[in-house]
Write an enzyme that holds these catalytic residues in place. Structure first.
Site, PDB file in Angstrom:
ATOM      1  N   ASN A 118       0.835  -1.220   0.000  1.00 49.37           N
ATOM      2  CA  ASN A 118       0.000   0.000   0.000  1.00 49.37           C
ATOM      3  C   ASN A 118       0.867   1.268   0.000  1.00 49.37           C
ATOM      4  O   ASN A 118       0.343   2.374   0.123  1.00 49.37           O
ATOM      5  CB  ASN A 118      -0.955   0.013   1.204  1.00 49.37           C
ATOM      6  CG  ASN A 118      -0.229   0.087   2.553  1.00 49.37           C
ATOM      7  OD1 ASN A 118       0.995   0.094   2.615  1.00 49.37           O
ATOM      8  ND2 ASN A 118      -0.991   0.136   3.630  1.00 49.37           N
ATOM      9  N   GLU A 125       1.405   4.660   7.415  1.00 46.16           N
ATOM     10  CA  GLU A 125       0.382   4.158   6.498  1.00 46.16           C
ATOM     11  C   GLU A 125      -0.218   5.313   5.683  1.00 46.16           C
ATOM     12  O   GLU A 125      -0.220   6.457   6.140  1.00 46.16           O
ATOM     13  CB  GLU A 125      -0.740   3.498   7.314  1.00 46.16           C
ATOM     14  CG  GLU A 125      -0.299   2.353   8.222  1.00 46.16           C
ATOM     15  CD  GLU A 125      -0.107   1.028   7.486  1.00 46.16           C
ATOM     16  OE1 GLU A 125       0.010   1.032   6.241  1.00 46.16           O
ATOM     17  OE2 GLU A 125      -0.062  -0.009   8.171  1.00 46.16           O
TER      18      GLU A 125
END
Ligand code: PGA
Length: 224
Positions: A118, A125
């Site tokens: 990702n 993140e």
């Protein structure tokens, strides 16, 4: 590149990563130590991250990973190896201390990184905003899913981690990001071919760094 830093600096400081990707590099470092080619006695290390709530003796902890994949097999003194402590009560205060400790050692000379499919680096993140300093973070569903291969079940994967922030990582003097396998091909194409940086692709900020190297295998380079 790691060897170059270790032999050329008086007090080399290396930034290390966990996950499947760096294992080949760690095996190579162990081999060079065993062949008496490389001496780690002056090396200090700082790791990127640790699961929050896991004891260092837990086999899934990143401290355990580093000891068993590298530190136990080379002549580095354990006191000079730093992996964030996943058991602290005040993770954000602790994060600032971790960053200060890196600075007190003169900063990281070379930082190794993997990349999440990702686009995360360490546990930064994709999000609307990214944090600069070392901090506590909630793991995304995608990361929990990807990391569940190391646990008995997905439910056992911790949901939080302490991670170096984007600022901590970008302060390293030299950065090397490694990616291998087809599951990284799409994100590597996004990272390399787009003329953009975005908090939705945390690794893209590495492109602002003056000394940033990407090492890919042919599968991860499939779309390039
Ligand atoms: P991997 O993890 O090396 O196990 O693919 C990399 C990461 O998630 O940063």
């Amino acid at each position: 590149m790691i060897e170059e830093v270790i032999v050329s600096k008086q007090n080399p400081v290396i930034g290390l990563a966990t996950g499947s990707t760096p294992i080949g590099a760690y095996n190579e470092l162990v081999d060079r130590y065993k062949r008496k080619q490389l001496d780690f006695s002056k090396v200090t290390s700082f790791n990127l991250d640790e699961y929050y709530g896991l004891d260092p003796s837990n086999h899934q902890s990143y401290r355990y990973f580093m000891d068993s994949n590298l530190f136990n097999h080379i002549n580095i003194s354990k006191e000079k190896t730093h992996v964030p402590n996943g058991l602290v009560n005040n993770p954000n205060g602790y994060g600032r201390e971790y960053d200060e400790l890196i600075e007190e050692h003169g900063g990281i000379d070379i930082q190794l990184l993997g990349i999440g499919r990702n686009g995360h680096i360490a546990f930064n993140e994709p999000a609307d905003e990214l944090r600069l300093s070392t901090h506590l973070v909630d793991l995304t569903e995608d990361t929990i899913e990807a990391n569940s291969r190391f646990f008995e079940s997905k439910e056992e994967v911790p949901t939080k981690a302490i991670t170096m922030g984007m600022g901590t990582i970008l302060k390293a003097k030299k950065i090397v990001l490694m990616a291998e396998g087809e599951q990284k091909a799409k994100i590597m194409a996004d990272l390399i071919s787009k003329d953009q940086i975005s908090t939705k692709l945390p690794a893209s900020f590495l492109r602002l760094h003056r000394d940033f190297t990407i090492v890919l295998d042919s599968k991860a380079a499939k779309y390039l």
